[in-house]
Design a protein around this motif. Structure first.
Motif, PDB file in Angstrom:
ATOM      1  N   VAL A  17       0.890  -1.310   0.067  1.00 53.13           N
ATOM      2  CA  VAL A  17      -0.047   0.009   0.082  1.00 53.13           C
ATOM      3  C   VAL A  17       1.022   1.278  -0.035  1.00 53.13           C
ATOM      4  O   VAL A  17       0.542   2.289  -0.880  1.00 53.13           O
ATOM      5  CB  VAL A  17      -0.894  -0.153   1.294  1.00 53.13           C
ATOM      6  N   ASP A  18       1.949   1.370   0.716  1.00 53.90           N
ATOM      7  CA  ASP A  18       2.777   2.308   0.775  1.00 53.90           C
ATOM      8  C   ASP A  18       3.431   2.475  -0.690  1.00 53.90           C
ATOM      9  O   ASP A  18       3.415   3.943  -1.139  1.00 53.90           O
ATOM     10  CB  ASP A  18       3.953   2.094   1.806  1.00 53.90           C
ATOM     11  N   GLY A  19       3.699   1.667  -1.252  1.00 55.85           N
ATOM     12  CA  GLY A  19       4.221   1.781  -2.761  1.00 55.85           C
ATOM     13  C   GLY A  19       3.066   2.374  -3.499  1.00 55.85           C
ATOM     14  O   GLY A  19       3.367   3.254  -4.559  1.00 55.85           O
ATOM     15  N   PHE A  20       1.964   1.961  -3.477  1.00 51.00           N
ATOM     16  CA  PHE A  20       0.739   2.406  -4.292  1.00 51.00           C
ATOM     17  C   PHE A  20       0.512   3.888  -3.861  1.00 51.00           C
ATOM     18  O   PHE A  20       0.297   4.548  -4.782  1.00 51.00           O
ATOM     19  CB  PHE A  20      -0.526   1.673  -3.964  1.00 51.00           C
ATOM     20  N   ALA A  21       0.715   4.120  -2.725  1.00 50.03           N
ATOM     21  CA  ALA A  21       0.362   5.633  -2.382  1.00 50.03           C
ATOM     22  C   ALA A  21       1.797   6.604  -2.875  1.00 50.03           C
ATOM     23  O   ALA A  21       1.387   7.581  -3.333  1.00 50.03           O
ATOM     24  CB  ALA A  21       0.565   5.907  -0.867  1.00 50.03           C
ATOM     25  N   ALA A 167      15.681 -10.029  -7.244  1.00 48.73           N
ATOM     26  CA  ALA A 167      16.348  -9.256  -8.276  1.00 48.73           C
ATOM     27  C   ALA A 167      16.308  -7.835  -7.928  1.00 48.73           C
ATOM     28  O   ALA A 167      17.387  -7.118  -7.873  1.00 48.73           O
ATOM     29  CB  ALA A 167      15.838  -9.457  -9.699  1.00 48.73           C
ATOM     30  N   ILE A 168      15.294  -7.192  -7.487  1.00 45.85           N
ATOM     31  CA  ILE A 168      15.110  -5.827  -7.099  1.00 45.85           C
ATOM     32  C   ILE A 168      16.109  -5.632  -5.927  1.00 45.85           C
ATOM     33  O   ILE A 168      16.566  -4.711  -5.740  1.00 45.85           O
ATOM     34  CB  ILE A 168      13.801  -5.456  -6.886  1.00 45.85           C
ATOM     35  N   GLY A 169      15.993  -6.458  -4.698  1.00 48.67           N
ATOM     36  CA  GLY A 169      16.941  -6.385  -3.759  1.00 48.67           C
ATOM     37  C   GLY A 169      18.432  -6.156  -4.282  1.00 48.67           C
ATOM     38  O   GLY A 169      19.041  -5.497  -3.626  1.00 48.67           O
ATOM     39  N   GLY A 296      10.271  -9.245   2.219  1.00 45.91           N
ATOM     40  CA  GLY A 296       9.647  -8.808   1.172  1.00 45.91           C
ATOM     41  C   GLY A 296      10.072  -7.346   0.831  1.00 45.91           C
ATOM     42  O   GLY A 296       9.362  -6.528   0.307  1.00 45.91           O
ATOM     43  N   ALA A 297      11.525  -7.133   1.024  1.00 44.03           N
ATOM     44  CA  ALA A 297      12.049  -5.830   0.734  1.00 44.03           C
ATOM     45  C   ALA A 297      11.679  -5.356  -0.589  1.00 44.03           C
ATOM     46  O   ALA A 297      12.004  -6.201  -1.595  1.00 44.03           O
ATOM     47  CB  ALA A 297      13.231  -5.659   1.282  1.00 44.03           C
ATOM     48  N   ALA A 302       8.483  -3.183  -6.911  1.00 44.37           N
ATOM     49  CA  ALA A 302       8.579  -4.241  -8.062  1.00 44.37           C
ATOM     50  C   ALA A 302       7.188  -4.456  -8.479  1.00 44.37           C
ATOM     51  O   ALA A 302       6.726  -4.517  -9.713  1.00 44.37           O
ATOM     52  CB  ALA A 302       9.131  -5.562  -7.323  1.00 44.37           C
ATOM     53  N   ALA A 303       5.972  -4.605  -7.583  1.00 43.59           N
ATOM     54  CA  ALA A 303       4.649  -4.766  -7.819  1.00 43.59           C
ATOM     55  C   ALA A 303       4.386  -3.639  -8.623  1.00 43.59           C
ATOM     56  O   ALA A 303       3.377  -3.837  -9.723  1.00 43.59           O
ATOM     57  CB  ALA A 303       4.046  -5.095  -6.757  1.00 43.59           C
ATOM     58  N   VAL A 304       4.457  -2.407  -8.452  1.00 43.32           N
ATOM     59  CA  VAL A 304       3.833  -1.213  -8.838  1.00 43.32           C
ATOM     60  C   VAL A 304       4.663  -1.347 -10.368  1.00 43.32           C
ATOM     61  O   VAL A 304       3.822  -0.912 -11.301  1.00 43.32           O
ATOM     62  CB  VAL A 304       4.278  -0.041  -8.164  1.00 43.32           C
ATOM     63  N   ASP A 305       5.827  -1.366 -10.420  1.00 44.54           N
ATOM     64  CA  ASP A 305       6.514  -1.581 -11.721  1.00 44.54           C
ATOM     65  C   ASP A 305       5.981  -2.492 -12.763  1.00 44.54           C
ATOM     66  O   ASP A 305       5.464  -1.999 -13.975  1.00 44.54           O
ATOM     67  CB  ASP A 305       8.035  -1.612 -11.724  1.00 44.54           C
ATOM     68  N   LEU A 306       5.647  -3.611 -12.359  1.00 40.53           N
ATOM     69  CA  LEU A 306       5.106  -4.674 -12.977  1.00 40.53           C
ATOM     70  C   LEU A 306       3.643  -4.511 -13.496  1.00 40.53           C
ATOM     71  O   LEU A 306       3.222  -4.318 -14.405  1.00 40.53           O
ATOM     72  CB  LEU A 306       5.182  -6.198 -12.235  1.00 40.53           C
TER      73      LEU A 306
END
Length: 421
Positions: A17-21, A167-169, A296-297, A302-306
């Motif tokens: 949620v923080d990433g979405f925001a 990978a993103i880590g 889950g760092a 990663a989810a937003v980008d994808l």
């Protein structure tokens, strides 16, 4: 757009949620639906999610529900983050294999097979309901074991891509060491989910300068320490393996360590108890620091980008994802699921060409791919013999006496989740 998170009551969710925001310009979410059967957890997580959106001025609304069909109706993308059986089942996955001298881990070895058997039927049922609600919806799978689950989804004809944060880590860590922006770091990332190697680290894109030798020369000790591997191993390999490779490269050492301490599931369960207590505080409107220790760092980035790339709103042109091999690694079947850099867009993932893979890594990939094929067969069709065959094929087991005992223990510990048992 509407996004649905299945398993929205997870303590991971505030990271997402923080990433979405924060990244709302990349992924403009009109409605975020969190669906979970655990009502009490869902309300705590949902309340915090709304406060995070409000604090950051996000105009979207957060909806919580236990009704999956309602949750996925008209969803543009559905994110899966399930743990069938919860931390209690994970604790068993990490415990009973140790009794045979085999690694106890939730995504690989006998424990990983147990998780796959519990998870695949549930995920396929969810995916069918998503397809009925909106055949054009994308499914983003973050549910472990990601490779096997994604293969099950693709094999059933779903619009699915698997996602992992390994990978993103590495990308973020290498960017920090190099003093550059993460977007400038391109990884030659090759393998299967949780069985990957960084064979090159390039600046600027797929054709950029390979600075991996420089990284290993100047920062090899720190990189090795983070992987819990000797520096000499990295120097001899000349690549950076995922930390999951320690289960293969130092199996017996890991087993000895795991036998001397509580399982990771026990640690995580205590963290979750503390996190849920924090989430209940109506004054909390940001993700707490403790969440970083949960795992889950960079999951949210990663989810937003994808999601942005799949839904046509932007996102990085190249991303590391789990998708069909389709000739990318010629020594693996086309329908194997590999984890590699891919060009991303509304049509899905198109893996980039991969240089010839050293037999040292290709052989292990082929072995684990065979196991994953047998594991999926066991998950889809059931039966003691299929479980035994998958365990016998796994390179962390491979002895018939162990496979026999582990088969019986796997079934005994998971009977309530196995329709055929």
């Amino acid at each position: 757009m509407k996004l649905t998170v299945v398993g929205g009551g997870s303590t991971y969710t505030p990271e997402l949620v923080d990433g979405f925001a924060r990244l709302r310009d990349t992924l403009p979410v009109r409605e975020l639906v969190l669906v979970d059967l655990a009502a009490e957890r869902l309300e705590l997580v949902g309340g915090l999610a709304r406060r995070i959106f409000a604090r950051q001025g996000h105009p979207g609304r957060v909806v919580t529900t236990d009704d999956l069909d309602r949750a996925v109706e008209d969803a543009d993308a559905v994110l899966l983050q399930l743990r069938v059986g919860g931390q209690a089942a994970r604790n068993e996955d990490e415990t009973w294999p140790l009794e045979c001298g085999c690694v106890g881990q939730e995504t690989t070895g006998a424990g990983g097979l147990a998780k796959a058997l519990r998870t695949v039927p549930v995920v396929l049922d969810i995916a069918e309901r998503v397809r009925r609600a909106n055949p054009r919806a994308w499914i983003i799978d973050f549910t472990n074991p990601v490779g096997i689950v994604t293969r099950a989804l693709l094999q059933a004809g779903h619009r699915a891509v698997g996602l992992c944060n390994v990978a993103i880590g590495f990308q973020r860590r290498f960017a920090d060491l190099l003093g550059v922006a993460p977007v400038d770091v391109h990884l030659d990332h090759v393998g299967l989910n949780h069985l990957t190697w960084e064979t090159a680290v390039r600046l600027g894109g797929p054709e950029g300068e390979n600075v991996l030798p420089k990284l290993l020369a100047e920062h090899g000790e720190g990189i090795a320490d983070a992987l819990h591997l000797p520096r000499a191993v990295l120097d001899r390999l000349g690549v950076v393996p995922s930390y999951y490779l320690r289960y293969y490269y130092a199996h017996d050492e890991v087993v000895r360590e795991l036998r001397t301490k509580p399982s990771r599931a026990v640690e995580v369960a205590e963290m979750e108890r503390q996190l849920l207590k924090l989430y209940a505080d109506p004054a909390l409107d940001e993700k707490p620091e403790l969440l970083a220790r949960r795992g889950g760092a960079y999951y949210s980035e990663a989810a937003v980008d994808l999601a942005a790339a799949l839904l046509g709103g932007g996102g990085s042109p190249y991303q590391v994802v789990n998708t069909y091999n389709n000739g990318t690694l010629p020594f693996l079947p086309d329908d194997a699921v590999v984890e590699v850099q891919a060009a991303m867009g509304p049509q899905g993932a198109a893996p980039l060409p991969v240089p010839e893979v050293d037999p040292l890594y290709a052989g292990l990939m082929a072995n684990v791919t065979a196991y994953e094929h047998l594991a999926l067969e066991a998950a889809l069709r059931g039966g003691r013999d299929r479980v035994f065959r998958a365990l016998l094929a796994h390179p962390l087991i491979g002895q018939y006496e162990y496979a026999e005992v582990l088969t019986d223990r796997l079934i005994a510990h998971n009977r309530e989740h196995l329709a055929w048992a």
